[in-house]
Write an enzyme that holds these catalytic residues in place. Structure first.
Site, PDB file in Angstrom:
ATOM      1  N   GLY A  67      20.134  23.117 -29.680  1.00 20.70           N
ATOM      2  CA  GLY A  67      19.168  22.524 -30.608  1.00 20.70           C
ATOM      3  C   GLY A  67      19.818  21.910 -31.819  1.00 20.70           C
ATOM      4  O   GLY A  67      20.914  21.361 -31.779  1.00 20.70           O
ATOM      5  N   ASN A  82      27.553  21.039 -29.960  1.00 18.20           N
ATOM      6  CA  ASN A  82      28.106  21.191 -28.617  1.00 18.20           C
ATOM      7  C   ASN A  82      29.451  21.907 -28.666  1.00 18.20           C
ATOM      8  O   ASN A  82      29.720  22.818 -27.884  1.00 18.20           O
ATOM      9  CB  ASN A  82      28.301  19.830 -27.948  1.00 18.20           C
ATOM     10  CG  ASN A  82      27.012  19.137 -27.576  1.00 18.20           C
ATOM     11  OD1 ASN A  82      26.933  17.905 -27.568  1.00 18.20           O
ATOM     12  ND2 ASN A  82      25.977  19.902 -27.258  1.00 18.20           N
ATOM     13  N   HIS A 137      18.860  13.652 -24.595  1.00 21.10           N
ATOM     14  CA  HIS A 137      19.373  15.019 -24.621  1.00 21.10           C
ATOM     15  C   HIS A 137      19.321  15.614 -23.218  1.00 21.10           C
ATOM     16  O   HIS A 137      18.627  15.115 -22.339  1.00 21.10           O
ATOM     17  CB  HIS A 137      18.538  15.864 -25.585  1.00 21.10           C
ATOM     18  CG  HIS A 137      18.434  15.280 -26.960  1.00 21.10           C
ATOM     19  ND1 HIS A 137      19.329  15.556 -27.964  1.00 21.10           N
ATOM     20  CD2 HIS A 137      17.548  14.396 -27.481  1.00 21.10           C
ATOM     21  CE1 HIS A 137      18.992  14.881 -29.058  1.00 21.10           C
ATOM     22  NE2 HIS A 137      17.908  14.171 -28.789  1.00 21.10           N
ATOM     23  N   ARG A 150      23.395  10.987 -22.265  1.00 24.39           N
ATOM     24  CA  ARG A 150      23.273  11.928 -23.370  1.00 24.39           C
ATOM     25  C   ARG A 150      23.990  11.350 -24.584  1.00 24.39           C
ATOM     26  O   ARG A 150      24.834  10.447 -24.464  1.00 24.39           O
ATOM     27  CB  ARG A 150      23.895  13.280 -22.995  1.00 24.39           C
ATOM     28  CG  ARG A 150      23.099  14.042 -21.955  1.00 24.39           C
ATOM     29  CD  ARG A 150      23.802  15.336 -21.564  1.00 24.39           C
ATOM     30  NE  ARG A 150      23.888  16.287 -22.672  1.00 24.39           N
ATOM     31  CZ  ARG A 150      24.539  17.449 -22.608  1.00 24.39           C
ATOM     32  NH1 ARG A 150      25.178  17.778 -21.481  1.00 24.39           N
ATOM     33  NH2 ARG A 150      24.570  18.252 -23.644  1.00 24.39           N
ATOM     34  N   HIS A 151      23.640  11.848 -25.733  1.00 28.21           N
ATOM     35  CA  HIS A 151      24.372  11.505 -26.946  1.00 28.21           C
ATOM     36  C   HIS A 151      25.841  11.888 -26.770  1.00 28.21           C
ATOM     37  O   HIS A 151      26.199  12.683 -25.894  1.00 28.21           O
ATOM     38  CB  HIS A 151      23.776  12.246 -28.141  1.00 28.21           C
ATOM     39  CG  HIS A 151      23.685  13.731 -27.901  1.00 28.21           C
ATOM     40  ND1 HIS A 151      24.774  14.578 -27.998  1.00 28.21           N
ATOM     41  CD2 HIS A 151      22.642  14.506 -27.524  1.00 28.21           C
ATOM     42  CE1 HIS A 151      24.404  15.808 -27.711  1.00 28.21           C
ATOM     43  NE2 HIS A 151      23.109  15.799 -27.417  1.00 28.21           N
ATOM     44  N   ARG A 199      -6.997   2.991  17.260  1.00 24.42           N
ATOM     45  CA  ARG A 199      -6.715   2.889  15.824  1.00 24.42           C
ATOM     46  C   ARG A 199      -7.795   3.592  15.006  1.00 24.42           C
ATOM     47  O   ARG A 199      -7.501   4.269  14.012  1.00 24.42           O
ATOM     48  CB  ARG A 199      -6.604   1.418  15.400  1.00 24.42           C
ATOM     49  CG  ARG A 199      -5.423   0.680  16.013  1.00 24.42           C
ATOM     50  CD  ARG A 199      -5.097  -0.607  15.245  1.00 24.42           C
ATOM     51  NE  ARG A 199      -6.271  -1.448  15.039  1.00 24.42           N
ATOM     52  CZ  ARG A 199      -6.732  -2.344  15.907  1.00 24.42           C
ATOM     53  NH1 ARG A 199      -6.115  -2.501  17.078  1.00 24.42           N
ATOM     54  NH2 ARG A 199      -7.788  -3.084  15.635  1.00 24.42           N
ATOM     55  N   LYS A 230       0.826  -1.216   0.000  1.00 25.16           N
ATOM     56  CA  LYS A 230       0.000   0.000   0.000  1.00 25.16           C
ATOM     57  C   LYS A 230       0.858   1.262   0.000  1.00 25.16           C
ATOM     58  O   LYS A 230       0.615   2.185  -0.779  1.00 25.16           O
ATOM     59  CB  LYS A 230      -0.940   0.015   1.213  1.00 25.16           C
ATOM     60  CG  LYS A 230      -1.930  -1.124   1.275  1.00 25.16           C
ATOM     61  CD  LYS A 230      -2.911  -0.971   2.423  1.00 25.16           C
ATOM     62  CE  LYS A 230      -2.236  -0.871   3.779  1.00 25.16           C
ATOM     63  NZ  LYS A 230      -1.433  -2.074   4.111  1.00 25.16           N
ATOM     64  N   GLU A 276      15.003  16.696 -28.216  1.00 23.57           N
ATOM     65  CA  GLU A 276      15.429  17.762 -27.310  1.00 23.57           C
ATOM     66  C   GLU A 276      14.393  18.882 -27.234  1.00 23.57           C
ATOM     67  O   GLU A 276      13.569  19.062 -28.153  1.00 23.57           O
ATOM     68  CB  GLU A 276      16.785  18.326 -27.786  1.00 23.57           C
ATOM     69  CG  GLU A 276      17.353  19.458 -26.957  1.00 23.57           C
ATOM     70  CD  GLU A 276      17.633  19.098 -25.496  1.00 23.57           C
ATOM     71  OE1 GLU A 276      16.674  18.704 -24.802  1.00 23.57           O
ATOM     72  OE2 GLU A 276      18.784  19.255 -25.045  1.00 23.57           O
ATOM     73  N   ARG A 325      22.167  12.688 -33.662  1.00 23.33           N
ATOM     74  CA  ARG A 325      23.244  12.499 -32.697  1.00 23.33           C
ATOM     75  C   ARG A 325      22.949  11.371 -31.699  1.00 23.33           C
ATOM     76  O   ARG A 325      23.871  10.706 -31.219  1.00 23.33           O
ATOM     77  CB  ARG A 325      23.544  13.810 -31.961  1.00 23.33           C
ATOM     78  CG  ARG A 325      22.363  14.511 -31.303  1.00 23.33           C
ATOM     79  CD  ARG A 325      22.791  15.918 -30.894  1.00 23.33           C
ATOM     80  NE  ARG A 325      21.786  16.701 -30.191  1.00 23.33           N
ATOM     81  CZ  ARG A 325      20.860  17.439 -30.785  1.00 23.33           C
ATOM     82  NH1 ARG A 325      20.770  17.447 -32.118  1.00 23.33           N
ATOM     83  NH2 ARG A 325      20.002  18.157 -30.057  1.00 23.33           N
TER      84      ARG A 325
END
Length: 533
Positions: free
Chosen positions: A330, A324, A453, A317-318, A166, A106, A388, A368
């Site tokens: 993008g 880069n 990405h 990541r790639h 209870r 639960k 991305e 990529r």
């Protein structure tokens, strides 16, 4: 003589006669060092391979998105984006009352549901009656010097004083939950056994007095001795204050006796007028009754996709891309020479970790990620949802170019990165929404490698570690590093494997605050109410 066809007073699962078997399984698991259960099965999927949300990987049919720099808008354009407001969920009010014997998952289900709905920005809180019991007992001991005995006899229905206590705890917890919903909450989870018709009737009667609040019961049933044994083992080995000064063997015996006491009065849900879900063995079978509306259906569908089979999720990541290296965001560029080295080295790293276990590789549709996964000898699937974050008119630009062309918007994004939406593009909030089917599929799958990405992996990482949305855009996901996440009952273990291959650092720290967000993964269960010191 009783009607043999009348099963209304008989629980769906009578496990008392199997407690000896559960105890035996626990002993076998302890002897072998294994505490994880085998999978009871996985329900049919809605976003499965070959379904509308996935397509088989075929590089020859991939249509790449062009990564050229967007044309410069005319000088009259003063802004490129805007902030996205949080969805208005103020009309969504649900009491979700758990039902089930101890050690039936639960708290696991309520915790998972809370994390999922919070990730989608619903205001969710778990009101655990066991936490409230322990908190009040702790306060009583500190203030009055009275130590309550919460061994199995306290949970006996024959113990009138304890039974009254209870019931009062359950009622008090429900009152706190309802007040919290009135104060603006969306989904309050009443985590208790709620194991008799009379208890459920009292909950129903109380909630019915509140306009606009809906009630759903969630019953967790289990007849798999291995699953029960694993839950019992987790209970007695994870620091439960009920067994603070008790040996593991005595704690196990007492907890099994507690289960027996609950079984004596347990009544499974058979009330035809209730809205409820019944989940058997955490996913092998699900029964849904009188579930209506968007949020209720969303809850039901998520819970149908959960399972307990041991698995790991690998995020990477790639490899370093040409964009880069150039500092551009993008686009759909190819890998750099260092990125290709990472793609060459990745298969050995994955093989060393996964061995011969089954594995599926997911990528985005961008080149990529597909290049990075090319040498992984496993089934591959591409997801458009894993593409991305779309930078809109800023796609293909450097941050310096964006700051020079659009200084106001550059500052606005730094001020509120999660909500900022590029013109013609997306915000992090938009990405979270489009990743929901990915989360659903991840919950029902086994071992998965995601080659993705930075923004996408930040969102997925935040989900599994239950991180706040405001921190999400600043999670550090470095290049040429594999992050291994292993879901546990109350959290997620993490390991990181950084390959010694040079790559640029694309992380932009939060303008105001620490340069790196500190993440402290935990798999510990909370045993006292969160607001108690």
């Amino acid at each position: 003589m009783a009607d043999p066809n009348d099963h209304s007073s008989v629980p769906t699962f009578q496990v008392s006669q199997d407690l000896a078997l559960v105890s035996g399984v626990l002993q076998d698991m302890q002897d072998s060092g294994m505490l994880l259960p085998t999978s009871p099965g996985i329900p049919p999927m809605a976003f499965g391979a070959g379904g509308p949300m996935l397509k088989q990987f075929d590089e020859s049919t991939v249509v790449s998105r062009r990564g050229s720099r967007a044309p410069t808008p005319p000088q009259s354009v003063k802004g490129i984006g805007n902030k996205v407001a949080k969805p208005d969920y103020s009309e969504s009010k649900i009491v979700l009352a758990m039902v089930g014997l101890p050690a039936r998952g639960k708290s696991y289900l309520s915790n998972k549901l809370m994390i999922y709905l919070k990730w989608l920005e619903y205001d969710v809180k778990v009101f655990n009656v066991g936490q409230l019991r322990r908190t009040r007992a702790k306060q009583k001991a500190a203030q009055l010097g009275i130590k309550e005995d919460h061994t199995a006899s306290w949970f006996s229905h024959d113990n009138k004083d304890a039974t009254q206590s209870r019931e009062q705890l359950a009622q008090d917890s429900l009152e706190m939950l309802i007040q919290w919903l009135k104060d603006g909450g969306n989904v309050g989870i009443h985590d208790a056994t709620n194991s008799t018709r009379s208890r459920r009737a009292s909950i129903e009667e109380r909630v019915a007095k509140e306009k606009g609040i809906h009630l759903i019961f969630l019953e967790s049933l289990c007849d798999d001795p291995a699953v029960i044994a694993a839950n019992v083992a987790l209970k007695v080995s994870s620091g439960d204050p009920d067994y603070k000064d008790t040996s593991p063997e005595e704690a196990k015996r007492d907890f099994l006796r507690r289960i027996t006491e609950y079984e004596k009065v347990y009544e499974t849900i058979t009330e035809p007028h209730l809205s409820y879900l019944q989940i058997v063995n955490v996913g092998s079978r699900v029964t849904v009754s009188r579930i209506h509306g968007y949020l209720q259906s969303r809850i039901a569908f998520y819970l149908m996709n959960l399972h307990l089979k041991p698995r790991s999720i690998y995020l990477s990541r790639h490899g370093e891309s040409q964009f880069n290296v150039e500092g551009k965001i993008g686009g759909d560029s190819l890998l750099s020479s260092h990125g290709m080295q990472y793609a060459d080295a990745l298969p050995a790293l994955i093989k060393d970790n996964i061995g011969d276990a089954p594995l599926t590789v997911w990528t985005s549709t961008l080149r990529r990620t597909i290049q990075t996964a090319a040498q992984l000898q496993y089934p591959k699937l591409t997801w458009k949802s894993l593409d991305e974050l779309d930078a809109g008119v800023c796609d293909g630009m450097t941050y310096e170019e964006i700051e020079q062309a659009y200084p106001d918007d550059f500052a606005n994004r730094d001020e509120d990165k999660f909500n900022y939406r590029y013109r013609g593009g997306e915000s992090y909030r938009d990405v979270v929404v489009r990743l929901e089917p990915v989360i659903m599929e991840l919950e029902r799958q086994e071992n998965i490698v995601i080659i993705g990405h930075q923004a996408i992996l930040r969102c997925l990482y935040a989900y599994f570690h239950h991180l706040p949305q405001a921190d999400l855009p600043y999670i550090k996901i470095p290049l040429h590093t594999v992050i291994k996440l292993t879901p546990k009952a109350y959290g997620c273990d993490e390991e990181r494997y950084a390959l010694p291959i040079q790559a640029v650092d694309t992380h932009r720290p939060k303008p105001k605050g620490p340069s790196t967000l500190a993440v402290h993964p935990t798999t510990a269960r909370e045993y006292f109410t969160p607001d108690t010191k």
